[in-house]
Design a protein around this motif. Structure first.
Motif, mmCIF file in Angstrom:
data_model
loop_
_atom_site.group_PDB
_atom_site.id
_atom_site.type_symbol
_atom_site.label_atom_id
_atom_site.label_comp_id
_atom_site.label_asym_id
_atom_site.label_seq_id
_atom_site.Cartn_x
_atom_site.Cartn_y
_atom_site.Cartn_z
ATOM 1 N N LEU A 6 0.223 2.257 0.945
ATOM 2 C CA LEU A 6 -0.559 2.066 2.162
ATOM 3 C C LEU A 6 -0.258 0.713 2.806
ATOM 4 O O LEU A 6 -0.118 0.625 4.032
ATOM 5 C CB LEU A 6 -2.055 2.200 1.866
ATOM 6 N N ALA A 7 -0.124 -0.326 1.993
ATOM 7 C CA ALA A 7 0.221 -1.645 2.537
ATOM 8 C C ALA A 7 1.578 -1.601 3.244
ATOM 9 O O ALA A 7 1.743 -2.175 4.330
ATOM 10 C CB ALA A 7 0.229 -2.689 1.415
ATOM 11 N N GLY A 8 2.536 -0.928 2.654
ATOM 12 C CA GLY A 8 3.844 -0.781 3.288
ATOM 13 C C GLY A 8 3.749 -0.022 4.599
ATOM 14 O O GLY A 8 4.410 -0.360 5.586
ATOM 15 N N ALA A 9 2.895 1.014 4.633
ATOM 16 C CA ALA A 9 2.700 1.787 5.861
ATOM 17 C C ALA A 9 2.097 0.920 6.958
ATOM 18 O O ALA A 9 2.506 1.004 8.124
ATOM 19 C CB ALA A 9 1.796 2.991 5.578
ATOM 20 N N VAL A 14 2.764 -1.968 12.043
ATOM 21 C CA VAL A 14 2.562 -3.179 12.840
ATOM 22 C C VAL A 14 3.904 -3.685 13.394
ATOM 23 O O VAL A 14 3.995 -4.075 14.565
ATOM 24 C CB VAL A 14 1.838 -4.263 12.006
ATOM 25 N N VAL A 15 4.954 -3.652 12.586
ATOM 26 C CA VAL A 15 6.283 -4.053 13.060
ATOM 27 C C VAL A 15 6.745 -3.117 14.179
ATOM 28 O O VAL A 15 7.265 -3.560 15.207
ATOM 29 C CB VAL A 15 7.301 -4.075 11.894
ATOM 30 N N ALA A 41 9.050 5.188 8.873
ATOM 31 C CA ALA A 41 8.745 4.576 7.574
ATOM 32 C C ALA A 41 7.239 4.531 7.333
ATOM 33 O O ALA A 41 6.766 4.802 6.223
ATOM 34 C CB ALA A 41 9.340 3.171 7.500
ATOM 35 N N ALA A 42 6.471 4.201 8.376
ATOM 36 C CA ALA A 42 5.017 4.118 8.232
ATOM 37 C C ALA A 42 4.422 5.468 7.830
ATOM 38 O O ALA A 42 3.604 5.544 6.904
ATOM 39 C CB ALA A 42 4.389 3.626 9.530
ATOM 40 N N PHE A 43 4.835 6.539 8.501
ATOM 41 C CA PHE A 43 4.293 7.849 8.165
ATOM 42 C C PHE A 43 4.772 8.324 6.800
ATOM 43 O O PHE A 43 4.021 8.969 6.058
ATOM 44 C CB PHE A 43 4.627 8.870 9.254
ATOM 45 N N TYR A 60 -6.508 6.558 6.194
ATOM 46 C CA TYR A 60 -6.331 6.453 7.638
ATOM 47 C C TYR A 60 -7.213 5.351 8.209
ATOM 48 O O TYR A 60 -6.800 4.609 9.085
ATOM 49 C CB TYR A 60 -6.625 7.786 8.333
ATOM 50 N N GLY A 61 -8.433 5.221 7.697
ATOM 51 C CA GLY A 61 -9.329 4.170 8.170
ATOM 52 C C GLY A 61 -8.784 2.777 7.901
ATOM 53 O O GLY A 61 -8.782 1.918 8.788
#
Length: 107
Positions: A6-9, A14-15, A41-43, A60-61
Motif C-alpha cells: 500500500l505504501a508503494g501504491a 503521488v509521483v 504501478a500504483a494500481f 482505498y481510504g
C-alpha cells in the motif's frame, strides 16, 4: 506485508499525479510516461495489498487520504500553490475518516 504494498501504491500515485501537472497536458514526453507508469504501478501495488488480506475500504481510504495530503503538500512546496485553513481542515477530516474506518474494523 500488505502495508508495504500500500505504501508503494501511495508513492507511485503521488509521483504520477505530480507528473500529470508537469506533463502540461501530455505535451511533455518524459512526465507523460511517468504518469502512465506511475498509475499502472500504483494500481498493481494496490491490488497486491488487497490480495494479501487488506480490507478494501481501509486500503482505498488510506490510499486516497495519504494521496490527497501528500499531493496538497507537494502543490504548496513545488508549485507555490496555497492552502486555506478550510482546505487544511478538509484534509484533516479525510484523514480522521480513514482513521475511523481503520479503528472501526478492529474487533
Amino acid at each position: 506485508m500488505p502495508w508495504l504494498w500500500l505504501a508503494g501504491a501511495i508513492v507511485s500515485e503521488v509521483v504520477a499525479t505530480t507528473s500529470l501537472k508537469l506533463s502540461e497536458g501530455f505535451t511533455r514526453p518524459l512526465p507523460s510516461v511517468v504518469v502512465a507508469v506511475g498509475y499502472i504501478a500504483a494500481f498493481f501495488m494496490l491490488s497486491r495489498a488487497l490480495t494479501r488480506g487488506m480490507d478494501l475500504g481501509v486500503a482505498y481510504g488510506v490510499w486516497a487520504a495519504a494521496g490527497i495530503a501528500l499531493v496538497a503538500v507537494i502543490g504548496v512546496v513545488l508549485f507555490s500553490e496555497s492552502l486555506t485553513w478550510i482546505q487544511i481542515g478538509g484534509i484533516a477530516l479525510i484523514i480522521g475518516g480513514v482513521m475511523a474506518l481503520e479503528m472501526g474494523g478492529r474487533h
